[in-house]
Design an enzyme around this catalytic site. Sequence first.
Site, short mmCIF file in Angstrom:
data_model
loop_
_atom_site.label_atom_id
_atom_site.label_comp_id
_atom_site.label_asym_id
_atom_site.label_seq_id
_atom_site.Cartn_x
_atom_site.Cartn_y
_atom_site.Cartn_z
N GLY A 26 -4.04 -19.48 -1.34
CA GLY A 26 -5.00 -18.47 -0.90
C GLY A 26 -6.42 -18.76 -1.33
O GLY A 26 -7.37 -18.57 -0.57
N THR A 27 -6.59 -19.23 -2.55
CA THR A 27 -7.94 -19.46 -3.07
C THR A 27 -8.66 -20.52 -2.25
O THR A 27 -9.82 -20.35 -1.85
CB THR A 27 -7.86 -19.90 -4.56
N SER A 29 -0.68 -17.07 1.41
CA SER A 29 -0.20 -17.84 0.27
C SER A 29 1.30 -17.62 0.09
O SER A 29 1.75 -16.48 -0.10
CB SER A 29 -0.96 -17.39 -0.98
N ALA A 30 2.07 -18.72 0.11
CA ALA A 30 3.54 -18.62 0.14
C ALA A 30 4.13 -17.94 -1.10
O ALA A 30 5.14 -17.23 -0.99
CB ALA A 30 4.14 -20.02 0.29
N HIS A 31 3.50 -18.15 -2.26
CA HIS A 31 4.17 -17.64 -3.48
C HIS A 31 4.09 -16.12 -3.61
O HIS A 31 4.69 -15.53 -4.50
CB HIS A 31 3.64 -18.35 -4.74
N ASN A 56 -5.24 -6.45 -4.30
CA ASN A 56 -4.14 -6.92 -5.15
C ASN A 56 -4.00 -6.12 -6.44
O ASN A 56 -2.96 -6.15 -7.07
CB ASN A 56 -4.34 -8.40 -5.48
N GLN A 103 -2.17 -10.53 0.22
CA GLN A 103 -1.16 -9.57 -0.25
C GLN A 103 -0.40 -8.89 0.88
O GLN A 103 0.53 -8.13 0.61
CB GLN A 103 -1.83 -8.49 -1.14
N THR A 106 -2.81 -36.06 2.04
CA THR A 106 -1.40 -36.07 2.44
C THR A 106 -0.80 -34.68 2.28
O THR A 106 -0.98 -34.03 1.24
CB THR A 106 -0.61 -37.10 1.59
N CYS A 143 -14.05 -2.42 -17.19
CA CYS A 143 -14.88 -3.04 -18.23
C CYS A 143 -15.68 -1.95 -18.94
O CYS A 143 -16.27 -1.09 -18.29
CB CYS A 143 -15.89 -4.00 -17.62
N1 PLP Z 1 -6.38 -13.28 -2.72
C1 PLP Z 1 -5.62 -12.30 -3.21
C2 PLP Z 1 -5.80 -10.90 -2.71
C3 PLP Z 1 -4.65 -12.57 -4.19
O1 PLP Z 1 -3.89 -11.60 -4.69
C4 PLP Z 1 -4.51 -13.91 -4.65
C5 PLP Z 1 -3.56 -14.24 -5.73
O2 PLP Z 1 -3.59 -13.67 -6.79
C6 PLP Z 1 -5.33 -14.90 -4.08
C7 PLP Z 1 -6.25 -14.56 -3.13
C8 PLP Z 1 -5.21 -16.34 -4.50
O3 PLP Z 1 -4.07 -16.93 -3.97
P1 PLP Z 1 -3.48 -18.31 -4.58
O4 PLP Z 1 -2.83 -17.94 -5.87
O5 PLP Z 1 -2.51 -18.79 -3.57
O6 PLP Z 1 -4.63 -19.22 -4.75
#
Ligand code: PLP
Length: 379
Positions: free
Chosen positions: A70-71, A198-200, A150, A178, A236, A328
């Site tokens: 995702g990042t 993001s698969a995980h 998230n 999410q 790759t 915070c």
């Molecule tokens: N965006 C959101 C809303 C997320 O919850 C996350 C993961 O915590 C990410 C992006 C980042 O995904 P990844 O862990 O696959 O880089």
Amino acid sequence: MRVYFDNAATTPIDPEVIEAMMPYLREQHGNPSSIHWHGRQARSAIERSRKTIADLLGATPAEIFFTSGGTEADNSLICSAVESYGITHGITSRIEHHAVLHTMENLEKQGKIKLSFVDLDEKGHLDMASLEKLLQSNPKSLVSLMHANNEIGNLNDLDAIGELCSQYDAVYHSDTVQTIGHYKHTLNTTKVHCVAGSAHKFHGPKGIGFMYISNDLQVQPFIHGGSQERNMRGGTENVYGIVGLAKALEIAYRDMDAHQKHVQAVKDRLIGLLTEKIDGIAFNGDCANAERSLYTVLNVCLPESPDNDMLLFNLDIAGISASGGSACSSGSNVGSHVLTAIGSNPSRGAVRFSFSKNNTMEEADFVAEKLATLYSVTV
Ligand code: PLP
């Protein structure tokens, strides 16, 4: 008992996914760019996976590009859209994931864009009138607004945001990390130009994700050095990851209705028990509202206590894996930027419990009991 209530951080990989990946970890080791038999086996696994994902999301295979997660997807899409369209203004919210927020802030620091933030209401939902006002003053902006948060679970209306963006000629990116695999998307009818997955987050492997880039959006390559992913992202491919991603999404869609019902019931049970057992408990954002929040996330706002700093640690000792972080305190740079942005009281404790199909009602009972015990000792 050991309870895993941190599924918004990552989900356990599904055994069916592992099984689907195994041939590509063992015998099918070819490089998908090689033209011989071994290479062609790997290539066809990738293209089959791309088609599965595209079909499920209402996209075409040519609109799906694999990434490391995702990042990377968020970073690439935002930077490339700004570059490709000469965009000079960005619109986002203060509760985006850092993959979006820091990317947008970095573009502003580099002088490439000016950044504006959409106002939020008291529950942390987007003020759509504020979004429209920003779009009116800055047409042709890049808008990056997530589908679901998230930390607090608030859901945004992708279609409504898409309509506004299209009215003002904006490029619309959404972080759907999410919601992919948890809700059904029809990307061909939603007016969103690009999204990240993001698969995980849905029982697939870590380190693999994808971007959906609508055919309407023409963006420049993200990573140079190879012709993979139709010249967009050199390197790759993670073949077994891609196969695992497609299998995880297939399972998620196959079982979605049943899992949604089950997970929502676990969440509802925890809400009910905590409300009953802990005086003054509240829920951050709008996560207690089933209509407008992820069924997978519950962000609990606990009464003030000197021991709140130790909350996650104490839960861990009690056998519960969760995450959190309160707002915070002023002057401090730690804590949750999301809870700070929605005006959560920093002296109150915050824990995010997040659920998956693997969780049970008994686990909700156990967590409620342990948390209530901690509070009867600490308050
Ligand atoms: N965006 C959101 C809303 C997320 O919850 C996350 C993961 O915590 C990410 C992006 C980042 O995904 P990844 O862990 O696959 O880089």
